[in-house]
Design a protein around this motif. Structure first.
Motif, PDB file in Angstrom:
ATOM      1  N   ILE A 107       0.861  -1.185   0.000  1.00 21.17           N
ATOM      2  CA  ILE A 107       0.000   0.000   0.000  1.00 21.17           C
ATOM      3  C   ILE A 107       0.896   1.233   0.000  1.00 21.17           C
ATOM      4  N   GLN A 108       0.715   2.087  -0.995  1.00 17.53           N
ATOM      5  CA  GLN A 108       1.505   3.311  -1.113  1.00 17.53           C
ATOM      6  C   GLN A 108       0.574   4.517  -1.089  1.00 17.53           C
ATOM      7  N   ALA A 109       0.813   5.438  -0.176  1.00 16.43           N
ATOM      8  CA  ALA A 109       0.053   6.686  -0.092  1.00 16.43           C
ATOM      9  C   ALA A 109       0.907   7.800  -0.686  1.00 16.43           C
ATOM     10  N   THR A 110       0.364   8.532  -1.665  1.00 19.73           N
ATOM     11  CA  THR A 110       1.140   9.549  -2.370  1.00 19.73           C
ATOM     12  C   THR A 110       0.657  10.954  -2.019  1.00 19.73           C
ATOM     13  N   ALA A 111       1.490  11.940  -2.357  1.00 20.86           N
ATOM     14  CA  ALA A 111       1.192  13.337  -2.009  1.00 20.86           C
ATOM     15  C   ALA A 111      -0.013  13.887  -2.746  1.00 20.86           C
TER      16      ALA A 111
ATOM     17  N   GLU B 107       2.529  10.836   3.484  1.00 22.23           N
ATOM     18  CA  GLU B 107       2.985   9.865   2.485  1.00 22.23           C
ATOM     19  C   GLU B 107       3.673   8.680   3.169  1.00 22.23           C
ATOM     20  N   GLY B 108       3.757   7.587   2.432  1.00 27.40           N
ATOM     21  CA  GLY B 108       4.462   6.432   2.974  1.00 27.40           C
ATOM     22  C   GLY B 108       3.947   5.151   2.366  1.00 27.40           C
ATOM     23  N   SER B 109       4.486   4.036   2.845  1.00 28.13           N
ATOM     24  CA  SER B 109       4.085   2.736   2.307  1.00 28.13           C
ATOM     25  C   SER B 109       4.189   1.666   3.376  1.00 28.13           C
ATOM     26  N   ALA B 110       3.442   0.597   3.160  1.00 27.09           N
ATOM     27  CA  ALA B 110       3.453  -0.549   4.072  1.00 27.09           C
ATOM     28  C   ALA B 110       3.004  -1.775   3.305  1.00 27.09           C
TER      29      ALA B 110
ATOM     30  N   LYS C  15       0.631   4.043   9.662  1.00 35.04           N
ATOM     31  CA  LYS C  15       1.742   3.200  10.124  1.00 35.04           C
ATOM     32  C   LYS C  15       2.473   3.950  11.231  1.00 35.04           C
ATOM     33  N   ASP C  16       2.672   3.258  12.360  1.00 38.01           N
ATOM     34  CA  ASP C  16       3.309   3.926  13.499  1.00 38.01           C
ATOM     35  C   ASP C  16       4.827   3.728  13.491  1.00 38.01           C
ATOM     36  N   GLU C  17       5.474   4.188  14.547  1.00 38.33           N
ATOM     37  CA  GLU C  17       6.924   4.134  14.632  1.00 38.33           C
ATOM     38  C   GLU C  17       7.451   2.698  14.705  1.00 38.33           C
TER      39      GLU C  17
ATOM     40  N   VAL D 135       0.805  -6.325  12.382  1.00 35.21           N
ATOM     41  CA  VAL D 135       2.222  -6.374  12.060  1.00 35.21           C
ATOM     42  C   VAL D 135       2.370  -6.214  10.548  1.00 35.21           C
ATOM     43  N   SER D 136       3.281  -5.344  10.122  1.00 36.05           N
ATOM     44  CA  SER D 136       3.507  -5.156   8.685  1.00 36.05           C
ATOM     45  C   SER D 136       4.745  -5.928   8.250  1.00 36.05           C
ATOM     46  N   LEU D 137       4.829  -6.196   6.946  1.00 28.41           N
ATOM     47  CA  LEU D 137       5.967  -6.909   6.361  1.00 28.41           C
ATOM     48  C   LEU D 137       6.949  -5.894   5.783  1.00 28.41           C
ATOM     49  N   PRO D 138       8.225  -6.278   5.610  1.00 29.81           N
ATOM     50  CA  PRO D 138       9.229  -5.324   5.105  1.00 29.81           C
ATOM     51  C   PRO D 138       8.929  -4.856   3.679  1.00 29.81           C
ATOM     52  N   VAL D 139       8.838  -3.555   3.504  1.00 26.94           N
ATOM     53  CA  VAL D 139       8.526  -2.989   2.187  1.00 26.94           C
ATOM     54  C   VAL D 139       9.631  -3.305   1.182  1.00 26.94           C
TER      55      VAL D 139
END
Length: 371
Positions: free
Chosen positions: A35-39, A65-68, A91-93, A109-113
């Motif tokens: 999942i990618q969130a863009t500007a 922005e960010g991804s997970a 997505k938290d710290e 729990v998320s997996l490594p991007v």
């Protein structure tokens, strides 16, 4: 990463993307969705099993922005069970993915991007063309069933697509039957490719889920193809190998031609197959004499006889078939009347339109024991 999106929009996009998630892999990352969130307030979701990759873009309110990468099954189940309202995903710290509504909160729990496969874009040396979405869906429906399901058969698990200057053809075969359909389509250049029938079915489902009446844009490279429909992209592997010269298989001549009503023939064979299923090979016997077709089947449980009035030219004939193969073909045809063409009782039957040449189906016979 932080965004809000409507539950139904998110759930529908997940349904599309999850078609590329591998259920049999030993690699955990392939069970995930990126999942990618863009500007520019877009959410891009991607899934891949290396054979097929799907990207889906939706509108959202992106605060950060960010991804997970989330586990597809769990994330999808949660989103589908939530009420139809705005959902917050962040997505938290600790790299955990937080899903919030007014009264619910989940922490996953998320997996490594960086372990997610690079899906890539279309090949630079690609050829582009457009296919009408409804024509594509119908052609896949009318051919995919005849492709082999045995992975050891290589290209026979796929559908051959041939694009000519005036038409498009799709062909599939599994050693027992062959399906060929043709539609008018103009193209500046002739081309052909083979894609897994399973993948073609998935593309057809994705097209059906597209709310807008978008045509299919195809970018065809040497090793992969990109199918774009609206905001959805499907990147898939082109199968390697030479397809069988199918024209050499289809008999050019026949000694018996039958014109029959498709629906009444289908219903009669379906009834006869009720007893054929009790036998060893779904065997039905078809006897054609004068203007009458008699369909019989026998097992230890009993026997059945069905009679249909037909139009016949040529010789009388007796021939046996696996009823399933005939039923599959008849269910793929929309015409009211069809033409059945025979040469001998041990030669393939070729099913064509009563008028025109938009399809040809070949069905291999079964040798008839004493019935």
């Amino acid at each position: 990463m932080k965004f809000t999106c409507n539950q139904q929009v998110l759930a529908k996009a997940l349904n599309t993307v999850s078609k590329a998630v591998s259920n049999r892999t030993t690699l955990p990352i392939l069970k995930g969705i990126l999942i990618q969130a863009t500007a520019d307030n877009k959410i891009i979701m991607t899934a891949s099993d290396f054979e097929i990759s799907i990207k889906k873009e939706i509108e959202a309110n992106v605060e950060e922005e960010g991804s997970a990468v989330v586990v597809s099954r769990l994330f999808g189940d949660i989103i589908r069970k939530l009420p139809n309202e705005e959902i917050s995903v962040s997505k938290d710290e600790d790299n955990s993915v937080i899903i919030k509504t007014n009264f619910s909160e989940f922490k996953l729990v998320s997996l490594p991007v960086d372990e997610f496969p690079n899906v890539g874009e279309k090949e630079e040396e690609s050829e582009n063309f457009v296919i009408d979405r409804n024509i594509f869906k119908e052609m896949v429906r009318k051919t995919a069933f005849a492709a082999s399901i045995d992975e050891s058969k290589g290209v026979l698990t796929g559908i051959l697509t041939e694009i000519g200057e005036e038409d498009i053809k799709m062909v599939s075969l599994d050693g027992f039957r062959l399906a060929l359909v043709k539609e008018e389509m103009k193209s500046a250049k002739e081309k052909k490719f083979i894609i897994s029938a399973k993948v073609m079915n998935e593309i057809s489902k994705i097209i059906s889920e597209d709310d807008e009446d978008n045509d299919i844009n195809v970018s065809l490279g040497e090793k992969k193809a990109l199918f774009s429909v609206g905001k959805t992209e499907v990147i898939l592997r082109i199968m390697e190998g030479e397809f069988i010269k199918y024209r050499d298989i289809i008999p050019a001549e026949n000694t018996t031609k039958v014109i029959a009503g498709k629906e009444i023939l289908l219903e009669s064979i379906e009834r006869a197959s009720l007893l054929a299923k009790e036998g060893k090979n779904n065997l039905i016997k078809i006897s054609i004499k004068n203007d009458l077709m008699t369909i019989t089947s026998r097992s230890e449980e009993g026997n059945v006889k069905e009679e249909i009035i037909i139009e016949k030219t040529g010789n009388d004939i007796e021939i046996g078939f696996n009823s399933k193969f005939v039923i599959d073909v008849l269910k793929a045809i929309d015409d009211e009347k069809i033409s059945l063409n025979f040469k001998t009782g041990v030669s393939p039957c070729v099913v064509k339109p009563a008028e025109g040449d938009s399809y040809e189906y070949l069905i291999l016979p079964v040798r008839i024991p004493t019935m």
